[in-house]
Design a protein around this motif. Structure first.
Motif, short mmCIF file in Angstrom:
data_model
loop_
_atom_site.label_atom_id
_atom_site.label_comp_id
_atom_site.label_asym_id
_atom_site.label_seq_id
_atom_site.Cartn_x
_atom_site.Cartn_y
_atom_site.Cartn_z
N SER A 58 0.82 -1.22 0.00
CA SER A 58 0.00 0.00 0.00
C SER A 58 0.85 1.27 0.00
N HIS A 59 1.90 1.31 0.79
CA HIS A 59 2.74 2.53 0.85
C HIS A 59 3.46 2.76 -0.48
N SER A 60 4.01 1.71 -1.04
CA SER A 60 4.71 1.83 -2.32
C SER A 60 3.75 2.22 -3.43
N ASN A 61 2.60 1.57 -3.49
CA ASN A 61 1.62 1.88 -4.54
C ASN A 61 1.14 3.32 -4.45
N ARG A 62 0.98 3.81 -3.23
CA ARG A 62 0.46 5.17 -3.06
C ARG A 62 1.40 6.20 -3.66
N ILE A 63 2.69 6.09 -3.37
CA ILE A 63 3.62 7.10 -3.87
C ILE A 63 3.83 6.93 -5.38
N LEU A 64 3.85 5.69 -5.87
CA LEU A 64 4.01 5.50 -7.31
C LEU A 64 2.80 6.02 -8.07
N HIS A 65 1.62 5.89 -7.49
CA HIS A 65 0.43 6.44 -8.15
C HIS A 65 0.45 7.96 -8.15
N LEU A 66 0.89 8.55 -7.06
CA LEU A 66 1.00 10.02 -7.00
C LEU A 66 1.97 10.52 -8.06
N LEU A 67 3.07 9.83 -8.25
CA LEU A 67 4.03 10.23 -9.29
C LEU A 67 3.42 10.06 -10.67
N THR A 68 2.64 9.00 -10.87
CA THR A 68 1.98 8.81 -12.16
C THR A 68 1.01 9.94 -12.45
N GLN A 69 0.23 10.34 -11.45
CA GLN A 69 -0.70 11.45 -11.66
C GLN A 69 0.03 12.77 -11.86
N GLU A 70 1.17 12.92 -11.21
CA GLU A 70 1.97 14.13 -11.43
C GLU A 70 2.45 14.20 -12.87
N ALA A 71 2.85 13.06 -13.43
CA ALA A 71 3.28 13.04 -14.83
C ALA A 71 2.11 13.34 -15.77
N LEU A 72 0.94 12.79 -15.46
CA LEU A 72 -0.24 13.05 -16.30
C LEU A 72 -0.67 14.50 -16.24
N SER A 73 -0.35 15.17 -15.16
CA SER A 73 -0.80 16.54 -14.96
C SER A 73 -0.18 17.52 -15.95
N ILE A 74 0.90 17.16 -16.59
CA ILE A 74 1.52 18.10 -17.53
C ILE A 74 0.61 18.37 -18.72
N HIS A 75 -0.36 17.48 -18.95
CA HIS A 75 -1.36 17.71 -19.99
C HIS A 75 -2.78 17.73 -19.41
N GLY A 76 -2.87 17.89 -18.09
CA GLY A 76 -4.16 18.10 -17.45
C GLY A 76 -5.09 16.91 -17.43
N ILE A 77 -4.55 15.69 -17.37
CA ILE A 77 -5.42 14.50 -17.38
C ILE A 77 -5.00 13.53 -16.28
#
Length: 809
Positions: free
Chosen positions: A510-529
Motif C-alpha cells: 500500500s505505501h509503495s503503490n500510493r507514492i508510485l500512483h501520485l508520481l503517475t498522476q503528477e506526470a499526467l498533470s503536464i497535460h491536465g489528465i
C-alpha cells in the motif's frame, strides 16, 4: 391446493415439503424427523459455521466490511418478494431460500428477526379457491356445466384475506424453519402497540425472551384489524414513527430492539437516482443522509403499501436510531439464493445506508474519471503521450529516496507474514527503479503508432474507402499483488495506448503503490489528465470490482494462479485477460552439450526463481542418468541450494531419493525444482502437455532434427532451443514491458476469459507462438544491470518452415 402452489417453488424444496403438504391441513404442530434434518443440511450449499460476534450497539456501521460483525439482524420481506407474480399465492422457492439463509445466520450465533408480508396474498389464494369451489358446485347443480367458464371472482377485501392467510403463512414458515432445527414464533402488532408504553414494554420483553431462547420472531402487522394509514402521518421524528406498512414496522422494530443491521428486500436492486428502468438511472451504492434531493422516486411497488420513497424514509429513520440498513433485491433468481448472506459478508449488494462519507471518490466515480481521462488521452498526439511517460521515468529516478522509504515500510509490515518469494517481489531497489525508468522510456519510444495506426484500407466502392484503425480498449482494471513495480509499468502501457486505468494493488504494497500512483498522476498533470489513472484505495473487494461491467472493459489480473481463477469466477460480463501459471519445463536430450546444460539450468532456475518464467521442472533423458553430465547438474543445484523434488519415475531409479514430488503441476516460485526422467523426446512432449501451463518450454540438444520436432510439437506460448526460460520476457522480444497477450478486437466479444499466449507490449495485439532457436542464450542479470546494452534488431520476415503463427483464444 397447497401442493399446487409448491410446484411453483424450487424443485428440491418441493420434494422435502411435499409430504408435509399432503399430510397436514396447515397444522402448526408438525415436526420433521432427524433424518430429514440431516438431508437438509447436506443439501444446503451454505456452510453452517459459528463466528465470534460482539458489538456494543451505538452508532451504525460506517462501511460494508463491518457488517460481518452484526449480531442482531432484522430482515424485512416485501410483498413483491413473498408473493408470486400473479399476486395470488406465495413464491415458495424464494421463501425456502430466504429461510435457509436466515437459518444459516441464526446457527452462526446471530439473532435473526423477520418482518414479513404475504398474509393477504396467501389468504387471497385460499379464498379464491373456496369461492371457485362453492360457485362451481352451485352452478353445476342449478345451471349446468356450460356456465362454469362465465364465473367471475368478486373483489376480495384485504382484511378478510389477511385473516384467512395469517395462520397458513405462519404454519408454512414454521415448517420451513423446523427443517433446520429452528423454532419460529409469530407476533402480530398494530401501530397502537408502539404508542402505548405498557404494550411497547411488553412487546420488547417478549422479543428479547424469544431471542434469548434462540427462537426466530416473525413479525407482521395485524392486517385483519389495522385501520387504513393516515396520509403523511409517519416518520415524525426520531422518537415517533407511525407503523403504516411493513417498511415503517421494520424500522421501528430495528430501533426498538437496538439491532445492528436492517435488511430490506424488495423487487429492485436497490436505490436508484432516477426511477429504475429509465435510461439515465444509476444504482446508488452508498446513500448518505441529506442525499434525498438527488433522487427522483418512481411509483410504488406492484404489490404492497409502500414504495421506494417509503423505504428510504424508514431506512433513514432506522439509521438515525443506530441501525445500519441495506436495501436490496430479493426476487432476482441469480442472487436471491444468497443475497442475505452476501450482505452480511460485506459484499457490494444493493444500497448501503451510511452516516460516514468517504474522504475520497467512490470506485464508481473513479471509473467515470478513468473513462473520461482515457478518452482525453486518446485525443493527444503520440508525442504528448510519450512526453508523459518520459516525465514519469524521470520522476522514478528523481524521487528514488521517497519511493524506497515507502517500500521499506511495506517490507517491515510484511515481515513474517509473507513467504520469501513474495517478499522478493515486494522489494524495490535502486537497480529496479533504474530498470523501470529505462523500460518506460522504451515504451515512450515504441508507442508512436499505438493509437490511430491504419491496419488495413479497403476500397469498397468508387470514392468510398474503409480503414481499419487501432483504438483504445476503454477502461482497464489491473489487479496485482506483491509487485509495486507493476504499477508504473501498466500505467505507462495504458498511457501509451490511450486507455483509462483502474489499479487495485495488494494491501501488502500500500505505501509503495500510493507514492508510485501520485508520481503517475503528477506526470499526467503536464497535460491536465491526472484522472486517467486511478488507484482504488477504498474497501471494495476484488469480487465487487469485477461486477462493474458498465465501467470496466477489460480485467487484467497480475498475480498468483489462484488470484486469476478467483477473478475469472467473479467477473460478471467483463472479459478477463487471464495469464496461465508459469510451470516452465526444460528437456535435456541425450545429445545435449555438457558445456551448455549446467549454465542453462542455473540461469533458468536461480537467476530469479520468483519470476513466472523461471524453470520449475527439469526433464532428463533416461540415458543421461549416472553420467558425468547428470552429476554436474546435481552438484550445481546443490551449490545453489536448490531443493530437489523427485518425480515418480526418477524416484524409482534411486535408492535414497529426495522427497517425492506431491504434484507434477507445481509452480514453486522459489529455489525448488522437480526432476523427472523420460525415455524420449515424445515422452517429454507428452509430459509437458499434461502437466505444463503452456507458458515456456525448452529443449537442450545438439541434434537439429530432434530440436525441430520439439519446436513443432510443443503447444506452448514460448518454445526455445538451447536458451534459458528467462528469455520469455517482453524486453527480450522487443516488446518492452509485457503482459499476457490479447488481441484488441477480442476485447468486446463476450468472452469471459482470454487465454494468455506469449508476451505482448504496448500494442496488445499479437497472439504469437514465439520460437527461439539454436544459440546458447542466458539472462545473466540482464533484467537489471545489462538492459542498457541490449538492442533489438528488426529482421525481414521470411517464409517459415514451421507453423510460427498459432493464434488461440
Amino acid at each position: 391446493m397447497l401442493s399446487r402452489v409448491c410446484r411453483s417453488g424450487s424443485l428440491s424444496f418441493t420434494h422435502r415439503l411435499l409430504p408435509w403438504v399432503q399430510s397436514t391441513t396447515l397444522s402448526r404442530s408438525c415436526r420433521v424427523q432427524p433424518s430429514a434434518i440431516r438431508h437438509v443440511r447436506s443439501w444446503s450449499n451454505i456452510p453452517f459455521i459459528t463466528v465470534p460476534l460482539s458489538r456494543t450497539h451505538g452508532k451504525s456501521f460506517a462501511h460494508r466490511s463491518e457488517l460481518k460483525h452484526a449480531k442482531r439482524i432484522v430482515v424485512k420481506l416485501g410483498s413483491a418478494v413473498v408473493t408470486r407474480g400473479d399476486e395470488c399465492g406465495l413464491a415458495l422457492g424464494r421463501l425456502a431460500s430466504i429461510v435457509e439463509q436466515v437459518s444459516v445466520l441464526q446457527n452462526q450465533g446471530r439473532e435473526m428477526m423477520l418482518v414479513t408480508s404475504g398474509a393477504v396474498a396467501f389468504g387471497k389464494q385460499r379464498l379464491r379457491h373456496e369461492i371457485l369451489l362453492s360457485q362451481s358446485v352451485r352452478q353445476a347443480l342449478h345451471s349446468g356445466q356450460n356456465q362454469l367458464k362465465e364465473m367471475a371472482i368478486p373483489v376480495l377485501e384485504a382484511r378478510a384475506c389477511a385473516a384467512a392467510g395469517q395462520s397458513g403463512l405462519m404454519a408454512l414458515y414454521e415448517a420451513m424453519f423446523t427443517q433446520y432445527s429452528i423454532c419460529a414464533a409469530q407476533i402480530l402488532v398494530t401501530n397502537l402497540d408502539f404508542h402505548d408504553e405498557q404494550k411497547r414494554r411488553n412487546l420488547n420483553g417478549t422479543l428479547h425472551e424469544l431471542l434469548r431462547m434462540n427462537i426466530v420472531p416473525i413479525v407482521n402487522t395485524n392486517d385483519a384489524v389495522v385501520p387504513p394509514a393516515e396520509p403523511n402521518s409517519d416518520l415524525q421524528g426520531v422518537n415517533v414513527i407511525s407503523v403504516k406498512d411493513n417498511d415503517s414496522l421494520a424500522a421501528r422494530l430495528a430501533v426498538e430492539m437496538k439491532t445492528d443491521l436492517l435488511i430490506v428486500l424488495s423487487d429492485v436492486e436497490g436505490l436508484f437516482d432516477n426511477p429504475p428502468g429509465s435510461d439515465d438511472a444509476k444504482l446508488i451504492d452508498i446513500f448518505y443522509p441529506g442525499d434525498q434531493q438527488s433522487v427522483t422516486f418512481g411509483t410504488k411497488s406492484r404489490v404492497g403499501m409502500g414504495g421506494m420513497e417509503a423505504k428510504v424514509k424508514a431506512a433513514l429513520w432506522a439509521l438515525q436510531g443506530g441501525s445500519s440498513v441495506v436495501i436490496a433485491n430479493g426476487t432476482h433468481p441469480k442472487v436471491s439464493g444468497h443475497v442475505i448472506t452476501d450482505i452480511v459478508e460485506g459484499k457490494k449488494v444493493g444500497t448501503f445506508f451510511s452516516e460516514v462519507k468517504p474522504a475520497g471518490p467512490t470506485v464508481e466515480q473513479q471509473g467515470e474519471m478513468a473513462r473520461s481521462g482515457g478518452r482525453m488521452l486518446a485525443t493527444l498526439e503520440p508525442e504528448q503521450r510519450a512526453e508523459i511517460i518520459h516525465h514519469l521515468a524521470d520522476l522514478l529516478t528523481d524521487q528514488r529516496d521517497e519511493i524506497l522509504l515507502a517500500n521499506k515500510k511495506d517490507l517491515e509490515e510484511a515481515e513474517g507474514r509473507l513467504a520469501a518469494p513474495l517478499l522478493k517481489r515486494l522489494s524495490l531497489s535502486t537497480s529496479k527503479l533504474n530498470s523501470l525508468a529505462i523500460g518506460l522510456r522504451q515504451i515512450a519510444a515504441s508507442s508512436q503508432d499505438s493509437v490511430g495506426r491504419v491496419l488495413r484500407r479497403t476500397r469498397i466502392a468508387k470514392d468510398l474507402e474503409l480503414e481499419q484503425v487501432t483504438v483504445p480498449i476503454g477502461v482497464l482494471l489491473v489487479i496485482f499483488e506483491s509487485r509495486p513495480d507493476c504499477l508504473p509499468q501498466v500505467a505507462a502501457l495504458a498511457i501509451a495506448s490511450g486507455n483509462g486505468l483502474l489499479l487495485k494493488g495488494g494491501k501488502e504494497a500500500s505505501h509503495s503503490n500510493r507514492i508510485l500512483h501520485l508520481l503517475t498522476q503528477e506526470a499526467l498533470s503536464i497535460h491536465g489528465i491526472k484522472e486517467a489513472v486511478q488507484l482504488v484505495n477504498t474497501r471494495e473487494e476484488v469480487e465487487d470490482l469485477c461486477r462493474l461491467d458498465k465501467m470496466i472493459d477489460l480485467i487484467i489480473p497480475r498475480g498468483s494462479s489462484q488470484l486469476v481463477r478467483n477473478i475469472q469466477k467473479a467477473a460478471k460480463g467483463i472479459p478477463v485477460m487471464g495469464h496461465s501459471e508459469g510451470i516452465c519445463h526444460m528437456y535435456v536430450d541425450s545429445e545435449a552439450s555438457v558445456d551448455k546444460i549446467t549454465r542453462l539450468v542455473r540461469d533458468s532456475k536461480c537467476e530469479y526463481p520468483a519470476a513466472c518464467n523461471a524453470l520449475e521442472t527439469l526433464l532428463i533423458h533416461r540415458d543421461l542418468l549416472r553420467t558425468p553430465l547428470f552429476d554436474q547438474i546435481i552438484d550445481m543445484l546443490r551449490v545453489e541450494q536448490v531443493k530437489i523434488h523427485a518425480g515418480p519415475k526418477f524416484a524409482s531409479y534411486l535408492t535414497f531419493s529426495p522427497s517425492e514430488v506431491k504434484s507434477l503441476r507445481t509452480e514453486y516460485g522459489d529455489l525448488e525444482l522437480c526432476i523427472e526422467v523420460v525415455d524420449s523426446v515424445q515422452e517429454a512432449i507428452d509430459h509437458i502437455h499434461k502437466y505444463g501451463s503452456s507458458h515456456t518450454d525448452v529443449i537442450v540438444t545438439e541434434n537439429e532434427k530432434t530440436a525441430e520436432f520439439f519446436l513443432q510439437h510443443v503447444d506452448s506460448a514460448c518454445v526455445f532451443w538451447n536458451a534459458s526460460t528467462r528469455f520469455s520476457d517482453g524486453y527480450r522480444f522487443g516488446l518492452v514491458y509485457h503482459l499476457p497477450a490479447v488481441h484488441p478486437f477480442l476485447a468486446g466479444r463476450g468472452k469471459s476469459t482470454i487465454k494468455a499466449r506469449g508476451e505482448t507490449g504496448v500494442r496488445l495485439e499479437a497472439l504469437n507462438h514465439q520460437l527461439l532457436k539454436n544459440h546458447l542464450n542466458m539472462c545473466d542479470g540482464a533484467r537489471v544491470s545489462g538492459i542498457t546494452g541490449m538492442r533489438q534488431q528488426v529482421l525481414p520476415v521470411v517464409k517459415n518452415r514451421l507453423p510460427m503463427q498459432r493464434t488461440r483464444v
